[in-house]
Design a protein around this motif. Structure first.
Motif, mmCIF file in Angstrom:
data_model
loop_
_atom_site.group_PDB
_atom_site.id
_atom_site.type_symbol
_atom_site.label_atom_id
_atom_site.label_comp_id
_atom_site.label_asym_id
_atom_site.label_seq_id
_atom_site.Cartn_x
_atom_site.Cartn_y
_atom_site.Cartn_z
ATOM 1 N N ARG A 19 0.838 -1.199 0.000
ATOM 2 C CA ARG A 19 0.000 0.000 0.000
ATOM 3 C C ARG A 19 0.874 1.250 0.000
ATOM 4 O O ARG A 19 0.634 2.192 -0.770
ATOM 5 C CB ARG A 19 -0.912 -0.034 1.227
ATOM 6 N N LYS A 20 1.879 1.256 0.856
ATOM 7 C CA LYS A 20 2.791 2.410 0.905
ATOM 8 C C LYS A 20 3.504 2.581 -0.438
ATOM 9 O O LYS A 20 3.649 3.706 -0.935
ATOM 10 C CB LYS A 20 3.816 2.219 2.019
ATOM 11 N N ALA A 21 3.965 1.485 -1.032
ATOM 12 C CA ALA A 21 4.688 1.560 -2.307
ATOM 13 C C ALA A 21 3.799 2.097 -3.422
ATOM 14 O O ALA A 21 4.252 2.851 -4.288
ATOM 15 C CB ALA A 21 5.233 0.181 -2.676
ATOM 16 N N ILE A 22 2.516 1.729 -3.385
ATOM 17 C CA ILE A 22 1.580 2.222 -4.407
ATOM 18 C C ILE A 22 1.239 3.688 -4.141
ATOM 19 O O ILE A 22 1.242 4.516 -5.055
ATOM 20 C CB ILE A 22 0.314 1.353 -4.453
ATOM 21 N N GLU A 132 5.582 2.030 14.178
ATOM 22 C CA GLU A 132 4.565 0.978 14.178
ATOM 23 C C GLU A 132 4.176 0.610 15.606
ATOM 24 O O GLU A 132 2.992 0.428 15.916
ATOM 25 C CB GLU A 132 5.102 -0.251 13.439
ATOM 26 N N ASP A 133 5.159 0.524 16.496
ATOM 27 C CA ASP A 133 4.908 0.163 17.888
ATOM 28 C C ASP A 133 4.007 1.193 18.569
ATOM 29 O O ASP A 133 3.069 0.843 19.289
ATOM 30 C CB ASP A 133 6.242 0.041 18.634
ATOM 31 N N TRP A 155 -3.423 0.656 7.399
ATOM 32 C CA TRP A 155 -2.041 1.027 7.727
ATOM 33 C C TRP A 155 -1.143 1.032 6.493
ATOM 34 O O TRP A 155 -1.176 0.111 5.685
ATOM 35 C CB TRP A 155 -1.499 0.049 8.752
ATOM 36 N N ASN A 156 -0.354 2.101 6.356
ATOM 37 C CA ASN A 156 0.601 2.171 5.244
ATOM 38 C C ASN A 156 2.007 2.558 5.704
ATOM 39 O O ASN A 156 2.869 2.864 4.885
ATOM 40 C CB ASN A 156 0.122 3.183 4.186
#
Length: 214
Positions: A19-22, A132-133, A155-156
């Motif tokens: 998702r982040k890469a897109i 993330e934590d 989440w991304n």
């Protein structure tokens, strides 16, 4: 993309990486995604990658191809805004609930404060793990499993740029934002926590939108 070493369920982690890469246009409209290639890149088996592909297809990010992986769909500014607006709605509520529920912050605030005083020492790997934590702790402290599940599906990860300078600047700003969020939670101030989280996610949204034409 780096290999998977995180605490999120593996299907969720893979989906978040893709998702982040897109979103950041590392993969652009029309690019093909291979199950085998993605699995190899992330150091996982094909099964969780297939599950991640299915989740991303349901979101409208990719189109599955029979026995050929998937192709990235065309994503515009409205798509990005819609996704981040949902994160703002849900994650600000999670932050407010964490403040009301008395989430403990004394084991993580000192580390963030030390990082803010020595920004040059913030490594990508450490920042992403800590980021993330922090968010997962807030989701847990909100005390609603449905809310946590929806947030995991959105989440991304860090909304950073491709360059080291962009990433470093994001790490510094994000560290200060995390401190503000956690201080509000520590002080049992749900409204402050919501406001701080809104600002944090809104800035991340603008980082992503900067990659898309008006």
């Amino acid at each position: 993309m780096e290999q998977i070493k995180k605490a999120l369920p593996i299907r969720i982690e893979i989906a978040s990486r893709l998702r982040k890469a897109i979103y950041s246009r590392e993969y652009d409209s029309g690019d093909e995604l291979s199950l085998t290639d993605v699995a190899s890149m992330l150091g996982v088996s094909r099964t969780p990658v297939r599950e991640a592909f299915q989740a991303l297809a349901e979101e409208g990010l990719i189109t599955l191809r029979m026995n050929r992986g998937a192709v990235v769909n065309s994503i515009d500014r409205k798509f990005i805004r819609d996704c981040f607006e949902m994160r703002i709605l849900l994650e600000t509520e999670a932050a407010g609930r964490a403040a009301v529920n008395g989430m403990k912050t004394d084991d993580i605030l000192p580390e963030l404060e030390a990082m803010s005083e020595s920004p040059g020492r913030i490594s990508r790997e450490h920042y992403e793990s800590l980021n993330e934590d922090i968010h997962m702790r807030i989701w847990d402290a909100a005390g609603n499993m449905k809310l946590k599940r929806y947030l995991m599906e959105l989440w991304n990860g860090p909304s950073t740029g491709h360059s080291m300078a962009e990433s470093s600047q994001h790490y510094i700003l994000s560290t200060h934002e995390h401190i503000a969020i956690l201080e509000a939670i520590r002080d049992s101030s749900p409204e402050r926590a919501r406001q701080a989280m809104t600002g944090h996610i809104t800035r991340s949204m603008h980082n992503i939108l900067a990659k898309y034409p008006e």
